[in-house]
Design an enzyme around this catalytic site. Structure first.
Site, PDB file in Angstrom:
ATOM      1  N   SER A 256      -4.526  25.116  60.835  1.00 49.15           N
ATOM      2  CA  SER A 256      -4.567  23.747  61.362  1.00 49.15           C
ATOM      3  C   SER A 256      -3.289  23.222  61.993  1.00 49.15           C
ATOM      4  O   SER A 256      -3.300  22.145  62.574  1.00 49.15           O
ATOM      5  CB  SER A 256      -4.994  22.783  60.267  1.00 49.15           C
ATOM      6  OG  SER A 256      -6.388  22.818  60.149  1.00 49.15           O
TER       7      SER A 256
ATOM      8  N   SER B  19      -7.160  21.236  62.139  1.00 46.34           N
ATOM      9  CA  SER B  19      -7.398  19.849  61.851  1.00 46.34           C
ATOM     10  C   SER B  19      -6.268  18.906  62.272  1.00 46.34           C
ATOM     11  O   SER B  19      -6.489  17.697  62.355  1.00 46.34           O
ATOM     12  CB  SER B  19      -7.654  19.672  60.359  1.00 46.34           C
ATOM     13  OG  SER B  19      -6.534  20.096  59.601  1.00 46.34           O
TER      14      SER B  19
ATOM     15  N   LYS C  39       0.697  13.355  60.103  1.00 42.51           N
ATOM     16  CA  LYS C  39      -0.745  13.550  59.921  1.00 42.51           C
ATOM     17  C   LYS C  39      -1.208  12.668  58.760  1.00 42.51           C
ATOM     18  O   LYS C  39      -0.525  12.592  57.727  1.00 42.51           O
ATOM     19  CB  LYS C  39      -1.001  15.028  59.626  1.00 42.51           C
ATOM     20  CG  LYS C  39      -2.461  15.425  59.511  1.00 42.51           C
ATOM     21  CD  LYS C  39      -2.582  16.950  59.328  1.00 42.51           C
ATOM     22  CE  LYS C  39      -4.011  17.410  59.168  1.00 42.51           C
ATOM     23  NZ  LYS C  39      -4.122  18.884  59.012  1.00 42.51           N
TER      24      LYS C  39
END
Ligand code: GLN
Length: 513
Positions: free
Chosen positions: A178, A154, A79
């Site tokens: 997330s 997210s 990420k």
């Protein structure tokens, strides 16, 4: 089966048996990124050359009989809020669009040391604020099961890249759900470890008392492997737990005897989609058939979790994000233009004799901060900064922030009480399946309600995992969430593996044209 369909565990077996090389494996995933990511948009950057170099290095060591790390040449996607040395790390924000960290996050360093091949950085909501990846300032990510739907967030890119076979493993972060929510939406396995299990050094902070890094994968077995590689005490993060890390990959296969599972009454109430509920109840029956006993437990303060989270998280965010002012970090506005504009404003006030206007004018420094932040940060990030600045301000601190901290303690106590009765808490990961892109963008509150079942674990600091447990009639994945007492990740992984041995939901893959 093609290489990209295999789990990391199976790839490792082939790699160590010499049936395939890491360069071949890495190339297969790079090819899939090349063909599938045009539609999915999971990656913000792909590090083809360095990945192939790293893979070749692992291959040559393996061939020479030298030691190879736990991840043995298997690709991992990261990420884009974990610092990667020499490689742009954007947080999906214009503010950090050109930020090249001079160091690796501890998790990234550990993955390199374990011979995980770093294949690219994945899209996310800007600064991890959001639940659909629609808040990314740098790209759109689609759900591989239905390109009109969001992947969740997210960590939307991290979930989507695993679902679409563009990487066997990825790293996400979870501040309020997330990792688990996008895992649920994309039909993959995602684990949020106990707060402190994994070092946060080099993670670009959103809300430091809630943020935690964790693995995303197809199976619990693979998640165990990646968690083993990244967890452990780190002197660079004073909140990392000073406890020995179990060898998760060794224990994940051991079935749990006499498992006591608790269903949270409050997780089966208003707002829960009936199809999701029915699917989750079927999944609970699977545990029953495996010998688990099921009982009801209560988390009575769960009803305050969203409100508590949306005070604490923005408060911490407003403080953490103060550093992005164009001086300490991040995007700086065009100074020449800014100075000219200030001069023009001054002239206009002078000409009209506006004394007050003149007195209230920004200094050039203040204007530079103001404009840099206005240009560099997106609307949701600004909303959180304003909320947090308000809840921390004199006069409101006691009524909001301090009160929220007290409720947070009550939420933790609910868990302590529940875990006296049961080993694990099981329920839906989210109230519904992945929604259409754009469906909630104008209604932040409905977006925040997506986190109804996930934020409590962050507030309490306990671990949680989402595993696929079925599909809706429209073909969208449904996630089952398991939560465990602090530092009981072994149990979470073992229980998830038991479920995955008895079901095949986790083996299904979306068909991309
Ligand atoms: N959806 C939640 C939020 O917007 C959680 C985000 C996260 O876990 N990073 O804050």
């Amino acid at each position: 089966m093609s290489l990209i369909q295999l789990t990391a565990t199976d790839l490792l077996k082939k790699l160590s048996a010499g049936e395939v090389t890491s360069v071949e494996v890495t190339q297969a995933f790079l090819d899939q990124i090349e063909s599938a990511d045009k539609q999915v948009g999971a990656f913000l950057s792909v590090t083809k050359d360095s990945a192939l170099e790293q893979a070749a290095d692992v291959d040559s060591r393996r061939k020479a009989g030298k030691p190879v790390g736990l991840l043995g040449g298997v690709p991992v996607a990261i990420k884009d809020l974990l610092c990667t040395k020499g490689q742009v790390t954007t947080c999906a924000s214009k503010m950090l669009e050109n930020f090249i960290p001079p160091y690796d996050a501890t998790v990234v360093r550990k993955i390199r040391e374990a011979d995980g091949v770093l294949i690219g950085k994945t899209n996310m909501d800007e600064f991890a604020m959001g639940g659909s990846t629609e808040n990314s300032a740098l790209g759109k990510t689609s759900n591989p099961w239905n390109l009109d739907c969001v992947p969740g967030g997210s960590s939307g890119g991290a979930a989507a890249c695993v679902a679409a076979s563009m990487a066997p493993l990825s790293i996400g972060t979870d501040t309020g759900g997330s990792i688990r929510q996008p895992a649920g939406f994309c039909g993959v396995t995602g684990l949020k470890p106990t707060y402190g299990r994994v070092s946060r050094f080099g993670l670009i902070a959103f809300a430091s008392s809630l943020d935690q890094i964790g693995p995303m994968a197809r199976t619990a077995e693979d998640a165990a492997l990646l968690l083993e590689a990244i967890s452990g005490h780190d002197p660079m993060d004073s909140t990392s737990a000073n406890v020995a890390s179990p060898q998760f990959s060794q224990t994940v296969g051991k079935p749990l005897e006499g498992l006591r599972i608790g269903l949270v009454k409050e997780h089966f109430g208003d707002g829960l989609d009936s199809e999701v509920e029915a699917t989750v109840r079927e999944a609970v029956k699977v545990y029953q058939s495996l010998g688990a006993t099921i009982s009801d437990v209560s988390l009575p303060h769960n009803k305050y979790a969203i409100a508590t989270y949306y005070i604490i998280a923005p408060s911490e965010a407003s403080s953490n994000l103060a550093r992005y002012d164009g001086v300490h970090y991040g995007h700086r506005c065009d100074e020449k233009q800014m100075i000219e504009q200030l001069a023009a404003e001054k002239k206009a006030f002078e000409e009209s004799g506006d004394e007050e206007g003149l007195r209230n004018m920004d200094t050039s420094l203040v204007r530079m901060y103001r404009q840099s932040r206005a240009e560099g940060l997106g609307p949701e990030v600004k909303r959180r900064i304003m909320l947090g600045t308000y809840t921390l301000s004199a006069g409101y601190y006691d009524a909001y922030y301090l009160k929220a901290l007290k409720v947070r303690r009550l939420i933790r106590q609910d868990y302590d009480t529940a875990f006296k009765e049961v080993d694990l808490i099981v329920g839906p990961t989210t109230p519904s399946t992945a929604f259409k892109t754009g469906a909630k963008t104008d209604d932040p509150l409905s977006m925040y309600l997506e986190d109804l079942y996930t934020v409590s674990a962050n507030l309490a600091g306990v671990g949680g995992i989402s595993i696929p447990c079925g599909f809706s009639t429209t073909g969208m994945p449904i996630g089952l969430q398991l939560q465990a007492p602090p530092l009981a990740e072994e149990k979470l992984l073992q229980a998830s593996h038991m479920f995955q041995q008895a079901t095949d939901w986790h083996t299904r893959r979306p068909e991309l044209s």
